[in-house]
Scaffold this motif. Structure first.
Motif, PDB file in Angstrom:
ATOM      1  N   ASP A 631      -8.482  36.751  78.262  1.00  8.94           N
ATOM      2  CA  ASP A 631      -9.084  35.465  77.939  1.00  8.94           C
ATOM      3  C   ASP A 631      -9.041  35.240  76.432  1.00  8.94           C
ATOM      4  O   ASP A 631      -9.292  36.150  75.640  1.00  8.94           O
ATOM      5  N   TYR A 632      -8.743  34.018  76.037  1.00 11.11           N
ATOM      6  CA  TYR A 632      -8.854  33.582  74.649  1.00 11.11           C
ATOM      7  C   TYR A 632      -9.894  32.463  74.627  1.00 11.11           C
ATOM      8  O   TYR A 632      -9.910  31.610  75.513  1.00 11.11           O
ATOM      9  N   SER A 633     -10.734  32.474  73.618  1.00 11.47           N
ATOM     10  CA  SER A 633     -11.794  31.474  73.617  1.00 11.47           C
ATOM     11  C   SER A 633     -11.928  30.839  72.250  1.00 11.47           C
ATOM     12  O   SER A 633     -11.617  31.439  71.213  1.00 11.47           O
ATOM     13  N   GLY A 635     -15.051  28.541  70.329  1.00 14.64           N
ATOM     14  CA  GLY A 635     -16.406  28.099  70.601  1.00 14.64           C
ATOM     15  C   GLY A 635     -17.317  28.248  69.411  1.00 14.64           C
ATOM     16  O   GLY A 635     -16.872  28.433  68.270  1.00 14.64           O
ATOM     17  N   SER A 650     -18.323  27.628  74.686  1.00 18.72           N
ATOM     18  CA  SER A 650     -16.928  27.997  74.424  1.00 18.72           C
ATOM     19  C   SER A 650     -16.015  27.388  75.456  1.00 18.72           C
ATOM     20  O   SER A 650     -16.420  27.087  76.588  1.00 18.72           O
ATOM     21  N   ILE A 652     -12.509  28.494  77.310  1.00 13.89           N
ATOM     22  CA  ILE A 652     -11.830  29.758  77.565  1.00 13.89           C
ATOM     23  C   ILE A 652     -10.495  29.483  78.233  1.00 13.89           C
ATOM     24  O   ILE A 652     -10.428  28.763  79.247  1.00 13.89           O
ATOM     25  N   TYR A 653      -9.455  30.076  77.670  1.00 16.81           N
ATOM     26  CA  TYR A 653      -8.120  29.968  78.267  1.00 16.81           C
ATOM     27  C   TYR A 653      -7.748  31.309  78.868  1.00 16.81           C
ATOM     28  O   TYR A 653      -7.729  32.324  78.178  1.00 16.81           O
ATOM     29  N   ASN A 654      -7.465  31.292  80.188  1.00  8.74           N
ATOM     30  CA  ASN A 654      -7.044  32.512  80.863  1.00  8.74           C
ATOM     31  C   ASN A 654      -5.534  32.594  80.839  1.00  8.74           C
ATOM     32  O   ASN A 654      -4.837  31.762  81.435  1.00  8.74           O
ATOM     33  N   TRP A 660      -7.901  26.479  81.839  1.00  6.21           N
ATOM     34  CA  TRP A 660      -8.999  26.332  80.880  1.00  6.21           C
ATOM     35  C   TRP A 660     -10.325  26.236  81.628  1.00  6.21           C
ATOM     36  O   TRP A 660     -10.412  25.643  82.707  1.00  6.21           O
ATOM     37  N   ASN A 663     -17.801  27.134  79.100  1.00  8.46           N
ATOM     38  CA  ASN A 663     -18.912  28.033  79.368  1.00  8.46           C
ATOM     39  C   ASN A 663     -20.003  27.828  78.322  1.00  8.46           C
ATOM     40  O   ASN A 663     -19.717  27.679  77.129  1.00  8.46           O
TER      41      ASN A 663
END
Length: 942
Positions: A631-633, A635, A650, A652-654, A660, A663
């Motif tokens: 995961d890249y976030s 936020g 945030s 979040i990109y999985n 996307w 959260n």
């Protein structure tokens, strides 16, 4: 028709684990907070501490320009929180969010406090850190702040200058502005001096990064010597130029050393070598002017590592009681007999060492730190006593704030220094059996008293008292409270007074080295009793009229014994001052003598601090460049100054699913139970198999709501560190709007899950060289299930426990770990909290049992470095055997068996202070005739 498949909650599981925020150190909601806003500071303090808050504000405003000019930075308005519920003395400046905290509890430790009062010393030291923070805000770091928030510039400044600079520079300023300051106190540099003379000093890497082989004083000492050396050589503004350059280019390798080269002509290590050579010359010249006292060393067991034998005194029948502590020993009361045999009779908890100890012939008293059960910003200093004959230990006071207790010769009374949360000092007399208050002496000037001792008659107390610009040894009548000054000095750092048969013994740095002096009270004649190379402390007269005291060596405090022979002592007017005042040039150039104590008495307007309105305080934002579970976030994170509330939001990109999600999290920790909330929403993606074997990709929308309540319990009140945590979490997951081909339509799916968890640990304190606790137990229990309906069901019970035992030799450890799981996870796979058999990937079973045997031991201690790249300090290994059994109904058991070893290394990188623990694990799987090699990471010690 869509085949049955496990519902893929990868992101949901990650959110569940992140729901539990870090436990914040705070205070109960019953504490009401006030604030003072002055021109340059915002002082936040508990209601009732108004006088100390006004004094703090006046001190800080008075030193604002004087204590910042040499670094060329003027801090913006800085929040300062005054903490009065602690029973420890400390202070810090930190980020996330930016603020400073002053722990107002004044220490009794004369060797490090000198003649300064605590608040003045603390204010100037921590203010200098605020100046350093401001200095680090360069154009490059401003860009970092815009991109990342407060952590970016903080990490950049840590990379641009070593920790010794920050602390050493602050110690130098406190020395220049204070009446004493640590730089003027010989014992502050004593360990460095002993290593330099007896062990020829250490190279830069060992001196700064420390060692498992030799005791090395902390980086405050290294930093003070380095920063003062260059200030003496290049002017007090030399560090303005050096760090101004390095802070501007934190991205350059070894920017600090290169900046030193640009400004002073030499890189870091050669400059250190120059400083070391100068110190050795100065100390050698000093020692050539004295004739060290010849003393007998009391026989005791031989120690291979650095060991201290504190506060020797005769007790019982010809036995010597000491506090023994060192690389291999936690602080313990030890009895030494006439043959030098040692017997450990009691291991101390978190010992609050006031540089004094009190005992009569059969009882010893001391103070230990105890924690509040819930609130980390509230601690207590309680009096304990030990019967040396029976070994019975008693807690004399509870939830108290006492320091430096002293027991009367007849064992009926205990005298101690009490400090209230309002900053009021009193000498208290307590009943030695019940702990009840017998008498409190008035203290209208709120003077600082310390280390009380009963005289032989039991009718008077001998105390140290800070009086104006100096310190006095006084005799205080227990009946009337009247005081008689026995000795006063404006400059000497006095300590350890003892009255014995018409003589007053005490420690003083009169000649520039800490030594023991004696005054014949009848004639007022003063003598120097010892002439120590490094320092003599803690005098005590034995039953056979010999003087026992501590003599410092490079291997620790030793027990010295000399005959009491006044005719051999040196009269005070014959004593030559041999101090060399290394700091004097720096102090004079700073040019602000006495500014720390000559501050105005301005009255600032106080108002209520709005806790609710200030609950949202963003400190970090931007892209999280370190992937977590793919995961890249991006936020923003918030935490308020009083550390009651954390919030984050945030996106979040999985990277696996190419989706996307959003959260938001909140943890509210001002109440006794901690309340955690989280909500996530967004797209998910997965693969599904058709009956014909083909695979189709599909998306859906997922909403996740989580809430939890947990209560941490801090239970440490002895040599064992103890803590527990009880919590329950609720998770709701709704998967809907499936984007599937018509032949693979799926209904909405819902999960309602509850998770109950309990953890407890009880671990014996570790010595410096211990790899594990010698004795200890931990347990973790978790039950996750879906009792509230929903379309997806699952159940998982998990338990894991660790038992620690001593190994065959010192610092070896045997650890036994047992794990058990019982599950019903056909529809939903809960995240497992247990450790699986090493060498294997986790598998789910109806029941699973794992047993692990570990034997950990050190292999070698090193002081080895490869240039400025790596500094290796220790290598250790852990040999293990794991046996796991997985059981499913109606199927044969699956056996998991592995043996192997882990080899780990403790090292520093790039001359940075944090110590990294990393290694490699080799697992052999006999049943599969397979081998697995893994990198293991044990953590970072700051």
């Amino acid at each position: 028709m869509l085949k049955k498949f496990r519902f893929p909650f990868l992101v949901s599981l990650f959110l569940t684990s992140s729901l539990v925020a870090q436990e914040l150190p705070n205070l109960p909601p019953s504490i009401k907070w006030q604030q003072i806003k002055s021109e340059h500071f915002k002082i936040i303090y508990p209601k009732g501490l108004e006088e100390e808050a006004q004094r703090t504000t006046n001190i800080l405003e008075n030193i604002y320009s004087p204590a910042s000019h040499s670094l060329g930075a003027s801090p913006r308005r800085f929040p300062v929180i005054l903490q009065n519920q602690h029973a420890i003395s400390n202070g810090f400046v930190t980020v996330a969010p930016y603020h400073s905290e002053f722990y107002m509890y004044e220490p009794q430790d004369y060797r490090h406090q000198g003649n300064d009062r605590w608040l003045e010393r603390l204010a100037v030291h921590e203010y200098r850190h605020m100046v350093q923070f401001e200095k680090a805000i360069t154009p490059f770091n401003k860009v970092l702040y815009f991109l990342t928030g407060e952590y970016g510039p903080f990490l950049a400044s840590a990379a641009a200058a070593p920790q010794w600079f920050f602390e050493g520079d602050a110690v130098g300023v406190e020395t220049a502005f204070g009446r004493s300051g640590r730089g003027r106190i010989p014992s502050f540099l004593m360990a460095f001096k002993a290593n330099l003379i007896e062990k020829d000093g250490f190279n830069y890497y060992k001196q700064y990064l420390k060692s498992y082989k030799d005791f090395v004083p902390n980086h405050y000492v290294t930093g003070y010597l380095m920063t003062t050396y260059l200030k003496n050589k290049g002017g007090v503004d030399v560090w303005d130029r050096v760090v101004g350059r390095s802070f501007a280019q934190p991205y350059m390798p070894f920017t600090f050393s290169n900046s030193m080269k640009k400004e002073t002509g030499k890189h870091l290590v050669p400059t250190y070598d120059e400083m070391l050579a100068e110190q050795k010359r100065l100390y050698t010249e000093q020692l050539n002017q004295i004739e060290p006292t010849a003393f007998a060393q009391l026989a005791h067991e031989q120690n291979k590592k650095f060991t201290n034998y504190y506060y020797p005194r005769m007790v019982l029948v010809n036995q010597v009681l000491v506090v023994k502590t060192g690389f291999s020993d936690i602080a313990s009361f030890v009895l030494i007999d006439e043959n030098g045999k040692e017997e450990t009779i009691y291991e101390l908890g978190t010992w609050l060492n006031p540089e004094a100890l009190s005992s009569n012939d059969s009882t010893v008293v001391w103070t230990e730190l105890e924690l509040d059960t819930r609130w980390q910003r509230r601690t207590y200093s309680v009096i304990k006593k030990l019967n040396l004959k029976t070994g019975e230990a008693t807690r004399l006071t509870k939830k108290s704030k006492y320091l430096a207790p002293s027991i009367s010769n007849d064992g009926s009374l205990v005298a101690a220094i009490h400090q209230s949360v309002d900053g009021i000092f009193n000498v208290h007399l307590l009943n030695a059996k019940s702990g009840d208050l017998v008498k409190s002496f008035e203290n209208p000037d709120n003077a600082l008293y310390s280390v009380p001792q009963f005289d032989a008659s039991g009718e008077n107390l001998l105390l140290l008292k800070n009086k104006g610009e100096g310190k006095a040894i006084i005799l205080k009548s227990i009946q009337s409270g009247k005081e008689q000054t026995l000795y006063f000095s404006e400059k000497e750092n006095l300590g350890n007074p003892v009255l014995q048969e018409g003589w007053l013994y005490f420690a003083t740095d009169f000649n520039g080295i800490d030594n023991i002096h004696a005054i014949k009270l009848e004639s007022k004649e003063t003598y120097q009793v010892t002439s120590s190379k490094f320092g003599a402390f803690h005098p005590r007269v034995s039953n056979d009229q010999k003087l026992l005291y501590n003599e410092y060596t490079a291997d620790g405090f030793e027990i010295a014994v000399v005959n009491i022979y006044p005719n051999a002592w040196k009269k005070i007017d014959e004593v030559k001052y041999v101090g060399f005042n290394f700091q004097q040039e720096m102090v004079e150039e700073e040019g602000f003598k006495d500014v720390l104590y000559n501050y105005p008495d301005s009255g600032y307007v106080a108002s209520k601090y709005p806790k609710v309105a200030k609950a949202f305080r963003p400190h970090t934002w931007g892209l999280n460049a370190i992937p977590t579970d793919n995961d890249y976030s991006i936020g923003i994170t918030s935490k308020d100054l009083l550390e009651t509330t954390t919030m984050s939001a945030s996106a979040i990109y999985n990277n696996n699913e190419k989706t996307w999600r959003g959260n938001v999290n909140m943890s509210y920790q001002a109440f006794y139970p901690i309340i955690d909330l989280s909500y996530g929403f967004g797209k998910r993606s997965a693969l599904a198999s058709r009956n014909d074997g083909s695979v189709v990709s599909y998306n859906w929308t997922e909403d996740v709501f989580e809430s939890g309540i947990r209560i941490p319990f801090y239970l440490t009140n002895s040599r064992y560190n103890r803590s527990a945590n009880l919590g329950v979490n609720y998770t709701y997951i709704h998967a809907h709007d499936y984007e599937l081909p018509p032949d693979l339509m799926s209904d909405d799916q819902k999960l309602f899950a509850l998770n109950y968890n309990f953890s407890f640990f009880r671990l014996l304190k570790r010595s410096f060289l211990d790899l594990n606790s010698k004795w200890g137990q931990t347990i973790y229990l978790s039950y996750q299930h879906t009792p509230l309906g929903g379309t997806i069901q699952g159940e998982l019970f998990s338990a894991q426990s660790n038992l620690y035992f001593p190994g065959l030799f010192n610092h070896h450890s045997f650890q036994l770990r047992g794990s058990y799981e019982q599950s019903n996870q056909e529809e939903y796979l809960f995240s497992s909290p247990i450790t699986f058999t090493r060498g294997f990937s986790y598998q789910s079973f109806d029941q699973f049992v794992n047993l692990s045997f570990n034997y950990k031991l050190p292999l070698i201690y090193l002081d080895w470095h490869v240039g400025p790249i790596i500094n290796l300090q220790r290598v250790y290994t852990n040999v293990f055997l794991d046996q796991g059994i997985g059981m499913n109904a109606g199927q044969p058991d699956d056996l998991f068996y592995s043996v192997g070893a882990e080899v780990s290394f403790n090292f520093n990188l790039f001359r940075l202070l944090p110590l990294i623990d990393m290694g490699v694990r080799y697992s052999y799987l006999p049943d599969a005739n397979d081998q697995v090699i893994e990198i293991i990471f044990g953590g970072i010690t700051f």
